[in-house]
Design a protein around this motif. Structure first.
Motif, short mmCIF file in Angstrom:
data_model
loop_
_atom_site.label_atom_id
_atom_site.label_comp_id
_atom_site.label_asym_id
_atom_site.label_seq_id
_atom_site.Cartn_x
_atom_site.Cartn_y
_atom_site.Cartn_z
N GLY A 1 38.81 28.98 34.80
CA GLY A 1 38.49 30.35 34.42
C GLY A 1 38.97 31.35 35.44
O GLY A 1 39.49 32.40 35.08
N SER A 2 38.81 31.04 36.72
CA SER A 2 39.26 31.98 37.75
C SER A 2 40.79 32.05 37.79
O SER A 2 41.35 33.10 38.06
CB SER A 2 38.69 31.60 39.11
OG SER A 2 39.21 30.35 39.53
N ASN A 3 41.48 30.93 37.51
CA ASN A 3 42.94 30.96 37.45
C ASN A 3 43.41 31.85 36.30
O ASN A 3 44.40 32.56 36.44
CB ASN A 3 43.51 29.56 37.28
CG ASN A 3 43.45 28.76 38.57
OD1 ASN A 3 43.30 29.32 39.65
ND2 ASN A 3 43.53 27.46 38.44
N LYS A 4 42.72 31.81 35.19
CA LYS A 4 43.09 32.69 34.07
C LYS A 4 42.87 34.14 34.44
O LYS A 4 43.66 35.00 34.07
CB LYS A 4 42.29 32.32 32.82
CG LYS A 4 42.77 31.04 32.18
CD LYS A 4 42.03 30.76 30.89
CE LYS A 4 42.57 29.49 30.26
NZ LYS A 4 41.94 29.21 28.98
N LEU A 5 41.80 34.43 35.16
CA LEU A 5 41.55 35.80 35.59
C LEU A 5 42.62 36.28 36.57
O LEU A 5 43.05 37.43 36.50
CB LEU A 5 40.17 35.92 36.23
CG LEU A 5 38.99 35.92 35.27
CD1 LEU A 5 37.67 35.94 36.04
CD2 LEU A 5 39.07 37.12 34.35
N ILE A 6 43.04 35.41 37.47
CA ILE A 6 44.10 35.76 38.41
C ILE A 6 45.39 36.04 37.65
O ILE A 6 46.09 37.02 37.93
CB ILE A 6 44.29 34.66 39.47
CG1 ILE A 6 43.07 34.61 40.39
CG2 ILE A 6 45.57 34.88 40.27
CD1 ILE A 6 43.05 33.41 41.30
N GLY A 7 45.71 35.20 36.67
CA GLY A 7 46.91 35.42 35.87
C GLY A 7 46.83 36.71 35.08
O GLY A 7 47.81 37.47 35.00
N LEU A 8 45.67 36.98 34.50
CA LEU A 8 45.49 38.22 33.75
C LEU A 8 45.63 39.43 34.66
O LEU A 8 46.30 40.41 34.31
CB LEU A 8 44.12 38.22 33.07
CG LEU A 8 43.77 39.47 32.28
CD1 LEU A 8 44.72 39.65 31.10
CD2 LEU A 8 42.34 39.39 31.80
N ALA A 9 45.03 39.36 35.85
CA ALA A 9 45.14 40.47 36.80
C ALA A 9 46.59 40.68 37.22
O ALA A 9 47.06 41.82 37.33
CB ALA A 9 44.26 40.19 38.02
N VAL B 1 48.78 44.13 36.57
CA VAL B 1 49.45 44.86 37.65
C VAL B 1 50.93 45.05 37.33
O VAL B 1 51.49 46.13 37.52
CB VAL B 1 49.25 44.14 39.01
CG1 VAL B 1 50.16 44.71 40.08
CG2 VAL B 1 47.81 44.22 39.44
N VAL B 2 51.58 44.00 36.82
CA VAL B 2 52.99 44.09 36.46
C VAL B 2 53.19 45.14 35.36
O VAL B 2 54.09 45.99 35.46
CB VAL B 2 53.54 42.71 36.02
CG1 VAL B 2 54.90 42.84 35.37
CG2 VAL B 2 53.61 41.77 37.20
N LEU B 3 52.36 45.10 34.32
CA LEU B 3 52.49 46.08 33.24
C LEU B 3 52.20 47.50 33.72
O LEU B 3 52.87 48.45 33.29
CB LEU B 3 51.57 45.71 32.08
CG LEU B 3 52.00 44.49 31.27
CD1 LEU B 3 50.94 44.15 30.23
CD2 LEU B 3 53.34 44.73 30.61
N ALA B 4 51.24 47.66 34.61
CA ALA B 4 50.95 48.99 35.16
C ALA B 4 52.13 49.50 35.98
O ALA B 4 52.49 50.69 35.89
CB ALA B 4 49.68 48.94 36.01
N ALA B 5 52.75 48.62 36.76
CA ALA B 5 53.91 49.04 37.55
C ALA B 5 55.08 49.42 36.65
O ALA B 5 55.75 50.45 36.87
CB ALA B 5 54.32 47.92 38.51
#
Length: 88
Positions: A23-31, A35-39
């Motif tokens: 679950g935390s790996n999925k959250l890291i991937g989502l984050a 960030v990439v989409l925001a940039a």
């Protein structure tokens, strides 16, 4: 039988902790992707709304897709990704 019940508890605990890690790996991937989409959105906004000399996303894609080999590779990657991501 006491050791078997302890073993069952240990396996359940390991299973739960690996679920937390997944679950935390999925959250890291989502984050990361957020960030990439925001940039990318920021760069696109800068290129369209200001006079900052930053090419738009369509300018970058058009520049690289002029070459037939790159265009064929992009189509192959698109087909491969579509097949493997959406068919499973």
């Amino acid at each position: 039988m006491t050791s078997a019940s302890h073993l069952g508890v240990a396996l359940a605990t390991v299973g739960q902790s690996s679920a937390v890690v997944i679950g935390s790996n999925k959250l890291i991937g989502l984050a990361f992707w957020l960030v990439v989409l925001a940039a990318l959105g920021t760069l696109e906004g800068l290129s369209r709304l200001t006079r900052v000399p930053v090419p738009t996303a369509s300018d970058i894609v058009a520049r690289y897709l002029r070459h037939p080999v790159v265009r064929a590779g992009a189509i192959a990657v698109w087909l491969y990704a579509g097949w493997h991501l959406f068919s499973h």
